[in-house]
Design a protein around this motif. Structure first.
Motif, mmCIF file in Angstrom:
data_model
loop_
_atom_site.group_PDB
_atom_site.id
_atom_site.type_symbol
_atom_site.label_atom_id
_atom_site.label_comp_id
_atom_site.label_asym_id
_atom_site.label_seq_id
_atom_site.Cartn_x
_atom_site.Cartn_y
_atom_site.Cartn_z
ATOM 1 N N PRO A 81 -47.149 22.392 33.688
ATOM 2 C CA PRO A 81 -46.477 23.494 34.300
ATOM 3 C C PRO A 81 -45.134 23.509 33.624
ATOM 4 C CG PRO A 81 -46.971 22.171 36.040
ATOM 5 C CD PRO A 81 -47.587 21.654 34.747
ATOM 6 N N LYS A 82 -44.496 24.739 33.323
ATOM 7 C CA LYS A 82 -43.075 24.684 33.153
ATOM 8 C C LYS A 82 -42.868 23.967 31.614
ATOM 9 C CE LYS A 82 -40.642 25.621 37.301
ATOM 10 N NZ LYS A 82 -39.496 25.571 37.756
ATOM 11 N N VAL A 83 -43.753 23.642 31.082
ATOM 12 C CA VAL A 83 -43.501 23.270 29.503
ATOM 13 C C VAL A 83 -43.870 24.407 28.410
ATOM 14 C CG1 VAL A 83 -44.466 21.546 27.832
ATOM 15 C CG2 VAL A 83 -44.150 20.828 29.967
ATOM 16 N N ALA A 109 -51.286 28.446 28.589
ATOM 17 C CA ALA A 109 -50.199 27.683 28.120
ATOM 18 C C ALA A 109 -49.159 28.363 27.398
ATOM 19 C CB ALA A 109 -50.895 26.326 27.567
ATOM 20 N N ASP A 110 -48.064 28.034 27.531
ATOM 21 C CA ASP A 110 -46.749 28.615 26.754
ATOM 22 C C ASP A 110 -46.549 27.614 25.385
ATOM 23 O OD1 ASP A 110 -44.786 30.156 25.918
ATOM 24 O OD2 ASP A 110 -43.705 30.066 27.811
ATOM 25 N N LYS A 130 -36.939 25.978 31.892
ATOM 26 C CA LYS A 130 -38.370 25.463 31.514
ATOM 27 C C LYS A 130 -38.216 24.117 30.641
ATOM 28 C CE LYS A 130 -41.449 28.773 32.345
ATOM 29 N NZ LYS A 130 -41.624 29.811 31.247
ATOM 30 N N GLU A 131 -38.975 23.520 30.280
ATOM 31 C CA GLU A 131 -38.879 22.120 29.285
ATOM 32 C C GLU A 131 -39.377 22.554 27.909
ATOM 33 O OE1 GLU A 131 -37.616 19.102 29.649
ATOM 34 O OE2 GLU A 131 -36.906 19.367 31.624
ATOM 35 N N VAL A 132 -38.552 22.489 27.138
ATOM 36 C CA VAL A 132 -39.034 22.860 25.517
ATOM 37 C C VAL A 132 -39.288 21.424 24.950
ATOM 38 C CG1 VAL A 132 -38.444 24.021 23.588
ATOM 39 C CG2 VAL A 132 -37.953 24.950 25.634
ATOM 40 N N VAL A 133 -40.634 21.350 24.569
ATOM 41 C CA VAL A 133 -40.900 20.118 23.694
ATOM 42 C C VAL A 133 -41.343 20.562 22.225
ATOM 43 C CG1 VAL A 133 -42.524 18.220 23.529
ATOM 44 C CG2 VAL A 133 -42.091 19.163 25.832
#
Ligand code: SF4
Length: 361
Positions: A81-83, A109-110, A130-133
């Protein structure tokens, strides 16, 4: 051969005549880089060469060499979540054990396709909750831009940006190929883009220690033909050197600034290559100084131990042991529309290039 001026056609004719004259006995050349594989297929260069000159593809498609365990690892992360997963488009359809990023995205999923690390940084700036990977997949060509993005993230304190580094470097895999008893290769067309960064020094052991000549070559049809001529001349003159055909881009010393950036942010680590296995010091991990932006540490990612896709012979294709057309699944059960392995997904993949341009192998 793509259309061009009369001079280009005349030049190509001259190169082909010289190749024919020099190739009186069999000569096998590996084109290391996926972009070369595509250019060779697109320009039907294999068909233009005499039967004595054989071109085989190597491990130079970064998406293709990404190990199944790494794919499952980033899929695990993308499902959190939040990724927001930021990736170049080629990775979207690469199948993991159960699904691909595309499948995950369909489940909610984002996953965003980006065109640069700057885009990924911008995503992080505009999504502070959010966490951007960013999925770091690539060779020396793309690694400097990823290093710069980490430096910017550190400087600007962009704490919701991180990189999952699956980067690989070319010289260690070449060494592995050089000592591979199963591989019968006489010479190498080396990757022009990679060498624009690293220069030719890191490749000189191939010629010096193993007697394997190399030509650092550009990506135009004429570049490739000239690269082949340079290799055949070396054989005729009983020499073994690393020469630069792609002189309009590549300097012997490479790009010192880009090398400095890589060194500053990354350090050599052992890395697994699809179908090839663990190669010491062939990957790049993120240095301690940048650990806050290292997705593997940040999310305490588990290590996966995933088998390669059953039936897929990408590994043998990447090691130059078979042509894509020799894989029993090629064009039957594995097509660009329904790929079984990454070599059919990536635009730089050998299987995709052979399929798209109907290469026989
Ligand atoms: Fe793998 Fe498909 Fe290539 Fe066969 S044709 S090696 S299954 S990607």
């Amino acid at each position: 051969m793509k259309k061009g001026s009369k001079e280009r056609q005349a030049k190509a004719k001259d190169y082909l005549a010289e190749i024919k004259a020099l190739a009186q006995s069999p000569y096998t050349i590996m084109e290391v880089c996926g972009t070369h594989t595509v250019a060779i297929a697109k320009n039907a260069i294999r068909e233009l060469l005499p039967d004595t000159v054989r071109l085989i593809s190597g491990p130079g498609c970064p998406v293709c060499v990404t190990d199944s365990s790494d794919i499952d690892r980033y899929l695990y992360l993308a499902a959190q979540p939040k990724v927001i997963t930021a990736t170049f488009g080629d990775m979207i359809r690469v199948p993991g054990t159960d699904k691909s990023l595309q499948g995950l995205r369909a489940e909610g999923a984002d996953v965003r396709v980006v065109y640069s690390t700057q885009d990924a940084l911008e995503l992080a700036r505009s999504n502070p909750d959010k966490e951007v990977v960013f999925l770091g997949v690539g060779f020396e060509t793309t690694i400097p831009t990823v290093a710069v993005s980490l430096e910017i993230a550190k400087r600007e304190e962009i704490k919701n940006y991180s990189v999952l580094s699956m980067h690989k470097v070319v010289p260690p895999v070449l060494k592995l190929l050089a000592v591979d008893d199963q591989l019968a290769v006489d010479a190498f067309l080396h990757p022009g883009h990679v060498c624009s960064i690293i220069g030719i020094k890191p490749l000189e052991f191939m010629a010096g220690d193993y007697g394997l000549p190399g030509a650092v070559t550009g990506f135009d049809a004429l570049d490739i033909l000239e690269g082949i001529v340079m290799l055949l001349r070396q054989r005729a003159e009983e020499r073994s050197d690393i020469e630069i055909q792609y002189q309009r881009v590549v300097r012997a010393e490479g790009n010192p600034q880009a090398k400095r950036f890589i060194e500053q942010v990354f350090e050599p680590v052992d890395a697994s290559w699809r179908g090839i296995g663990l190669i010491p010091q062939s990957g790049l991990g993120i240095r301690e100084d940048y650990s806050l932006w290292d997705a593997a540490r940040k999310f305490s990612l588990p290590v996966f131990n995933s088998p390669d896709t059953p039936g897929c012979r990408c590994g043998d294709v990447l090691r130059g042991l078979i042509y894509p057309t020799q894989c029993p699944l090629f064009a039957k059960h594995c097509t660009p529309m329904k790929p079984v392995g990454p070599c059919m997904v990536s635009t730089e993949g050998s299987c995709a290039a052979y399929h798209r341009y109907a290469q026989k192998g």
